[in-house]
Design a protein around this motif. Structure first.
Motif, PDB file in Angstrom:
ATOM      1  N   ALA A   1      -2.563 -21.608  55.017  1.00 28.87           N
ATOM      2  CA  ALA A   1      -2.195 -22.076  56.364  1.00 28.87           C
ATOM      3  C   ALA A   1      -1.953 -20.900  57.303  1.00 28.87           C
ATOM      4  N   ASN A   2      -1.348 -19.828  56.796  1.00 30.12           N
ATOM      5  CA  ASN A   2      -1.122 -18.636  57.620  1.00 30.12           C
ATOM      6  C   ASN A   2      -2.437 -18.005  58.049  1.00 30.12           C
ATOM      7  N   ARG A   3      -3.398 -17.967  57.138  1.00 21.15           N
ATOM      8  CA  ARG A   3      -4.708 -17.408  57.480  1.00 21.15           C
ATOM      9  C   ARG A   3      -5.389 -18.237  58.560  1.00 21.15           C
ATOM     10  N   LEU A   4      -5.299 -19.560  58.440  1.00 18.49           N
ATOM     11  CA  LEU A   4      -5.905 -20.410  59.466  1.00 18.49           C
ATOM     12  C   LEU A   4      -5.246 -20.158  60.819  1.00 18.49           C
ATOM     13  N   ALA A   5      -3.947 -19.985  60.826  1.00 17.10           N
ATOM     14  CA  ALA A   5      -3.247 -19.714  62.083  1.00 17.10           C
ATOM     15  C   ALA A   5      -3.736 -18.410  62.718  1.00 17.10           C
ATOM     16  N   LEU A   6      -4.084 -17.435  61.901  1.00 21.13           N
ATOM     17  CA  LEU A   6      -4.586 -16.161  62.420  1.00 21.13           C
ATOM     18  C   LEU A   6      -5.945 -16.285  63.100  1.00 21.13           C
ATOM     19  N   ILE A   7      -6.819 -17.095  62.507  1.00 23.55           N
ATOM     20  CA  ILE A   7      -8.186 -17.178  63.043  1.00 23.55           C
ATOM     21  C   ILE A   7      -8.384 -18.321  64.023  1.00 23.55           C
ATOM     22  N   LYS A   8      -7.451 -19.248  64.081  1.00 25.88           N
ATOM     23  CA  LYS A   8      -7.624 -20.438  64.929  1.00 25.88           C
ATOM     24  C   LYS A   8      -7.950 -20.098  66.389  1.00 25.88           C
ATOM     25  N   PRO A   9      -7.303 -19.093  66.982  1.00 26.11           N
ATOM     26  CA  PRO A   9      -7.646 -18.774  68.378  1.00 26.11           C
ATOM     27  C   PRO A   9      -9.095 -18.325  68.567  1.00 26.11           C
ATOM     28  N   LEU A  10      -9.758 -17.885  67.497  1.00 28.46           N
ATOM     29  CA  LEU A  10     -11.152 -17.446  67.590  1.00 28.46           C
ATOM     30  C   LEU A  10     -12.143 -18.594  67.473  1.00 28.46           C
ATOM     31  N   ILE A  11     -11.683 -19.710  66.954  1.00 25.40           N
ATOM     32  CA  ILE A  11     -12.542 -20.879  66.749  1.00 25.40           C
ATOM     33  C   ILE A  11     -12.699 -21.612  68.073  1.00 25.40           C
ATOM     34  N   PRO A  12     -13.914 -22.035  68.413  1.00 23.92           N
ATOM     35  CA  PRO A  12     -14.094 -22.770  69.672  1.00 23.92           C
ATOM     36  C   PRO A  12     -13.124 -23.951  69.770  1.00 23.92           C
ATOM     37  N   ARG A  13     -12.568 -24.118  70.947  1.00 23.16           N
ATOM     38  CA  ARG A  13     -11.526 -25.130  71.169  1.00 23.16           C
ATOM     39  C   ARG A  13     -11.898 -26.523  70.652  1.00 23.16           C
ATOM     40  N   PRO A  14     -13.126 -27.013  70.862  1.00 18.80           N
ATOM     41  CA  PRO A  14     -13.450 -28.357  70.360  1.00 18.80           C
ATOM     42  C   PRO A  14     -13.368 -28.478  68.835  1.00 18.80           C
ATOM     43  N   LEU A  15     -13.496 -27.363  68.128  1.00 15.34           N
ATOM     44  CA  LEU A  15     -13.455 -27.398  66.665  1.00 15.34           C
ATOM     45  C   LEU A  15     -12.066 -27.117  66.094  1.00 15.34           C
ATOM     46  N   GLN A  16     -11.177 -26.562  66.883  1.00 13.95           N
ATOM     47  CA  GLN A  16      -9.887 -26.128  66.356  1.00 13.95           C
ATOM     48  C   GLN A  16      -9.122 -27.228  65.619  1.00 13.95           C
ATOM     49  N   GLY A  17      -9.128 -28.428  66.150  1.00  8.16           N
ATOM     50  CA  GLY A  17      -8.406 -29.523  65.516  1.00  8.16           C
ATOM     51  C   GLY A  17      -9.116 -30.112  64.307  1.00  8.16           C
ATOM     52  N   LEU A  18     -10.364 -29.723  64.101  1.00 10.41           N
ATOM     53  CA  LEU A  18     -11.145 -30.268  62.997  1.00 10.41           C
ATOM     54  C   LEU A  18     -11.114 -29.409  61.734  1.00 10.41           C
TER      55      LEU A  18
ATOM     56  N   ARG B   1     -19.986 -20.940  59.852  1.00 10.59           N
ATOM     57  CA  ARG B   1     -20.788 -20.002  59.050  1.00 10.59           C
ATOM     58  C   ARG B   1     -21.323 -18.865  59.924  1.00 10.59           C
ATOM     59  N   GLN B   2     -21.688 -19.185  61.154  1.00  5.39           N
ATOM     60  CA  GLN B   2     -22.125 -18.150  62.098  1.00  5.39           C
ATOM     61  C   GLN B   2     -21.001 -17.171  62.392  1.00  5.39           C
ATOM     62  N   MET B   3     -19.792 -17.701  62.474  1.00  5.24           N
ATOM     63  CA  MET B   3     -18.630 -16.898  62.834  1.00  5.24           C
ATOM     64  C   MET B   3     -17.995 -16.174  61.649  1.00  5.24           C
ATOM     65  N   ALA B   4     -18.396 -16.512  60.435  1.00  2.00           N
ATOM     66  CA  ALA B   4     -17.739 -16.008  59.224  1.00  2.00           C
ATOM     67  C   ALA B   4     -17.544 -14.485  59.213  1.00  2.00           C
ATOM     68  N   PRO B   5     -18.559 -13.692  59.533  1.00  2.94           N
ATOM     69  CA  PRO B   5     -18.336 -12.235  59.489  1.00  2.94           C
ATOM     70  C   PRO B   5     -17.196 -11.770  60.403  1.00  2.94           C
ATOM     71  N   SER B   6     -17.121 -12.314  61.612  1.00  2.00           N
ATOM     72  CA  SER B   6     -16.045 -11.887  62.521  1.00  2.00           C
ATOM     73  C   SER B   6     -14.686 -12.433  62.060  1.00  2.00           C
ATOM     74  N   LEU B   7     -14.665 -13.627  61.476  1.00  2.00           N
ATOM     75  CA  LEU B   7     -13.409 -14.177  60.975  1.00  2.00           C
ATOM     76  C   LEU B   7     -12.892 -13.348  59.802  1.00  2.00           C
ATOM     77  N   ILE B   8     -13.794 -12.959  58.916  1.00  2.00           N
ATOM     78  CA  ILE B   8     -13.418 -12.110  57.775  1.00  2.00           C
ATOM     79  C   ILE B   8     -12.894 -10.766  58.275  1.00  2.00           C
ATOM     80  N   GLU B   9     -13.532 -10.228  59.286  1.00  2.00           N
ATOM     81  CA  GLU B   9     -13.104  -8.942  59.849  1.00  2.00           C
ATOM     82  C   GLU B   9     -11.671  -9.019  60.379  1.00  2.00           C
ATOM     83  N   VAL B  10     -11.353 -10.092  61.082  1.00  2.00           N
ATOM     84  CA  VAL B  10     -10.002 -10.277  61.613  1.00  2.00           C
ATOM     85  C   VAL B  10      -8.991 -10.408  60.476  1.00  2.00           C
ATOM     86  N   LEU B  11      -9.335 -11.186  59.465  1.00  2.00           N
ATOM     87  CA  LEU B  11      -8.430 -11.365  58.329  1.00  2.00           C
ATOM     88  C   LEU B  11      -8.178 -10.037  57.606  1.00  2.00           C
TER      89      LEU B  11
END
Length: 110
Positions: free
Chosen positions: A33-50, A75-85
């Motif tokens: 849950a903490n990891r999701l909180a870290l990357i959530k701002p990077l996820i497009p707003r329409p997808l954040q709640g999903l 999946r497109q965003m995975a490399p940048s999400l991993i980088e942030v984590l």
């Protein structure tokens, strides 16, 4: 002989902390849950709640989504999400995206 019984109430947290397996699962769920909180701002707003935090295993973390369109975007965003984590100190080698098998699993409409 009478069977003596202790009438001691425990909170759920005390029970979880007292059982090593449950304690470990609780720790992993909180970490996910903490990891999701870290990357959530990077996820497009329409997808954040999903997007939901999924299982966390050594070096691998899973995100749960309701459909293939959301999965494709993440999946497109995975490399940048991993980088942030990684920048925040999380050892993530692989980010898995899993589509939930039934529509009602995330509170969606049928």
């Amino acid at each position: 002989m009478h069977n003596l019984r202790r009438n001691t109430a425990f909170t759920l947290l005390q029970a979880v902390e007292g059982a090593p397996t449950l304690s470990n699962l609780s720790r992993l769920a909180a970490e996910s849950a903490n990891r999701l909180a870290l990357i959530k701002p990077l996820i497009p707003r329409p997808l954040q709640g999903l997007v939901q935090a999924g299982p966390l295993e050594e070096g691998s973390w899973c995100l749960l989504v309701p459909n293939s369109a959301a999965a494709a975007k993440l999946r497109q965003m995975a490399p940048s999400l991993i980088e942030v984590l990684r920048a925040r100190g999380h050892a993530v080698e692989k980010l898995r995206i899993k589509i939930l098998s039934h529509p009602g699993a995330m509170g969606g409409r049928r």
